[in-house]
Design an enzyme around this catalytic site. Structure first.
Site, mmCIF file in Angstrom:
data_model
loop_
_atom_site.group_PDB
_atom_site.id
_atom_site.type_symbol
_atom_site.label_atom_id
_atom_site.label_comp_id
_atom_site.label_asym_id
_atom_site.label_seq_id
_atom_site.Cartn_x
_atom_site.Cartn_y
_atom_site.Cartn_z
ATOM 1 N N LYS A 1 -0.584 4.860 4.508
ATOM 2 C CA LYS A 1 -1.483 3.910 5.206
ATOM 3 C C LYS A 1 -0.991 3.686 6.636
ATOM 4 O O LYS A 1 0.196 3.469 6.864
ATOM 5 C CB LYS A 1 -1.562 2.578 4.445
ATOM 6 C CG LYS A 1 -2.584 1.626 5.075
ATOM 7 C CD LYS A 1 -2.921 0.485 4.155
ATOM 8 C CE LYS A 1 -3.830 -0.531 4.822
ATOM 9 N NZ LYS A 1 -5.129 0.002 5.215
ATOM 10 N N HIS B 1 0.839 -1.196 0.000
ATOM 11 C CA HIS B 1 0.000 0.000 0.000
ATOM 12 C C HIS B 1 0.873 1.244 0.000
ATOM 13 O O HIS B 1 2.077 1.181 0.266
ATOM 14 C CB HIS B 1 -0.933 0.022 1.226
ATOM 15 C CG HIS B 1 -2.099 -0.910 1.102
ATOM 16 N ND1 HIS B 1 -2.031 -2.234 1.460
ATOM 17 C CD2 HIS B 1 -3.358 -0.707 0.622
ATOM 18 C CE1 HIS B 1 -3.197 -2.816 1.219
ATOM 19 N NE2 HIS B 1 -4.026 -1.913 0.706
HETATM 20 P P1 NAD Z 1 -7.931 9.401 4.358
HETATM 21 O O1 NAD Z 1 -7.061 9.705 5.537
HETATM 22 O O2 NAD Z 1 -7.555 9.963 3.025
HETATM 23 O O3 NAD Z 1 -9.436 9.829 4.647
HETATM 24 C C1 NAD Z 1 -10.033 9.705 5.897
HETATM 25 C C2 NAD Z 1 -11.058 10.803 6.018
HETATM 26 O O4 NAD Z 1 -11.757 10.630 7.264
HETATM 27 C C3 NAD Z 1 -10.433 12.219 6.051
HETATM 28 O O5 NAD Z 1 -11.147 13.044 5.156
HETATM 29 C C4 NAD Z 1 -10.630 12.660 7.482
HETATM 30 O O6 NAD Z 1 -10.858 14.051 7.572
HETATM 31 C C5 NAD Z 1 -11.919 11.902 7.851
HETATM 32 N N1 NAD Z 1 -12.040 11.822 9.298
HETATM 33 C C6 NAD Z 1 -11.074 11.594 10.212
HETATM 34 N N2 NAD Z 1 -11.573 11.698 11.463
HETATM 35 C C7 NAD Z 1 -12.877 11.994 11.320
HETATM 36 C C8 NAD Z 1 -13.928 12.273 12.238
HETATM 37 N N3 NAD Z 1 -13.723 12.260 13.557
HETATM 38 N N4 NAD Z 1 -15.144 12.539 11.751
HETATM 39 C C9 NAD Z 1 -15.372 12.557 10.414
HETATM 40 N N5 NAD Z 1 -14.414 12.356 9.496
HETATM 41 C C10 NAD Z 1 -13.182 12.063 9.942
HETATM 42 O O7 NAD Z 1 -8.000 7.795 4.293
HETATM 43 P P2 NAD Z 1 -8.410 6.872 3.064
HETATM 44 O O8 NAD Z 1 -7.199 6.393 2.348
HETATM 45 O O9 NAD Z 1 -9.511 7.510 2.296
HETATM 46 O O10 NAD Z 1 -8.983 5.608 3.865
HETATM 47 C C11 NAD Z 1 -10.057 5.770 4.784
HETATM 48 C C12 NAD Z 1 -10.289 4.451 5.494
HETATM 49 O O11 NAD Z 1 -10.764 3.490 4.567
HETATM 50 C C13 NAD Z 1 -9.046 3.832 6.134
HETATM 51 O O12 NAD Z 1 -9.425 3.156 7.315
HETATM 52 C C14 NAD Z 1 -8.565 2.847 5.090
HETATM 53 O O13 NAD Z 1 -7.794 1.813 5.643
HETATM 54 C C15 NAD Z 1 -9.891 2.357 4.595
HETATM 55 N N6 NAD Z 1 -9.927 1.795 3.247
HETATM 56 C C16 NAD Z 1 -10.829 0.821 3.067
HETATM 57 C C17 NAD Z 1 -11.007 0.287 1.814
HETATM 58 C C18 NAD Z 1 -12.069 -0.761 1.630
HETATM 59 O O14 NAD Z 1 -12.368 -1.136 0.492
HETATM 60 N N7 NAD Z 1 -12.670 -1.253 2.718
HETATM 61 C C19 NAD Z 1 -10.233 0.736 0.733
HETATM 62 C C20 NAD Z 1 -9.313 1.761 0.944
HETATM 63 C C21 NAD Z 1 -9.185 2.303 2.223
#
Ligand code: NAD
Length: 265
Positions: free
Chosen positions: A160, A156
């Site tokens: 991450k 990744h």
């Molecule tokens: P990122 O850090 O780019 O985005 C996270 C978002 O959540 C940010 O915009 C942040 O402001 C927001 N956030 C943080 N704290 C918050 C709060 N208290 N209230 C509301 N919003 C809040 O991360 P990302 O790469 O977009 O990944 C997000 C999550 O999804 C991670 O846990 C990642 O591991 C997971 N993910 C899952 C999949 C899947 O298919 N299940 C795929 C990719 C990423």
């Protein structure tokens, strides 16, 4: 918005995946964006969710998790961070939940489980439809090759936070499903660390802008099987999450999986 349209709120809407979800919802004719929620204190609060996602003006300003923030939604799609989901869960009401956030602690997992008593919940470590096919293939291969050594390698991007990835853990669980018992996991190897028969090795690479790659090796005496998946853009997660959101329509409360969504169960 017509009654036929499924009303979607996006939690983590300013994040890397959340922006792609916002863009995909705005593009879909059967879905409507009704709320977009980000981290309290973010500079992006009140900015237009569509513009932040790099697409057209949506008329939906980014808000924060608070009472009534999801009141107009049928489904909340969550790709935030563990703290974000935990903070937002009390405000979900009886909205369906499609959650992809990984690295949840036990308390947050328990809150997600409790929400499933009120509404459909689809939680997946990876919403990519291709990865969910890989999970099924890994279980089949593990069942058919019970003595092969299994090593899972994931890669990744450098930002991450959790390791190994939730998808790597899901793949290990699929191996366990195929073999009829939960595997013991060996996380990386260092020093004197010979392979233990039956254990599953997990290895996490963190580098550059890799969206997400997973390989499952099954190696025996005389052959190796390599199963793998490469995500080339975050749109794969967004489109899988939208498919999951559509699946919740008219469903009874409870937990569903991407295998249910894809008709693989
Ligand atoms: P990122 O850090 O780019 O985005 C996270 C978002 O959540 C940010 O915009 C942040 O402001 C927001 N956030 C943080 N704290 C918050 C709060 N208290 N209230 C509301 N919003 C809040 O991360 P990302 O790469 O977009 O990944 C997000 C999550 O999804 C991670 O846990 C990642 O591991 C997971 N993910 C899952 C999949 C899947 O298919 N299940 C795929 C990719 C990423």
């Amino acid at each position: 918005m017509s009654d036929d349209v499924l009303r979607i709120a996006v939690l983590g809407a300013a994040g890397r995946v959340g922006r792609r979800v916002v863009a995909a919802v705005l593009e879909a004719t059967d879905l409507g964006l009704v709320a977009a929620v980000t981290r309290p204190g973010s500079d992006l609060v009140y900015q237009d969710a569509g513009r932040v996602a790099g697409v057209a003006f949506s008329g939906i300003p980014l808000g924060t998790p608070e009472k009534d923030c999801f009141f107009d939604a049928d489904v909340v799609i969550d790709f935030s961070l563990p703290g974000g989901l935990r903070e937002a869960l009390p405000f979900l009401g009886d909205c369906a939940l499609v959650t992809g956030t990984t690295g949840l602690d036990a308390d947050t997992e328990a809150l997600v489980a409790a929400h499933a008593a009120k509404a459909p919940v689809i939680q997946a470590a990876n919403f990519s439809t291709g990865v969910n096919v890989l999970l099924g293939l890994a279980a089949i291969a593990a069942r058919a090759l019970p003595d092969h050594d299994v090593e899972i390698v994931e890669a990744h991007h450098r930002h991450k936070k959790d390791a190994p990835s939730g998808t790597a853990l899901a793949l290990a669980a699929a191996i366990g499903e195929g073999r009829g018992e939960a595997p013991i996991l060996d996380h990386g190897r260092h020093g004197l660390a010979p392979r233990v028969a039956g254990h599953v090795g997990l290895h996490a690479l963190r580098m550059g802008d890799v969206v997400g790659e997973h390989q499952v090796w099954l190696a025996g005496e005389g052959d190796r099987v390599l199963l793998g998946h490469v995500a080339t853009s975050r749109d794969t997660f967004a489109h899988g999450a939208l498919r999951a959101a559509r699946f919740t329509r008219g469903r009874a409360p409870g937990r569903y999986t991407m295998r249910d969504v894809l008709g693989l169960t």
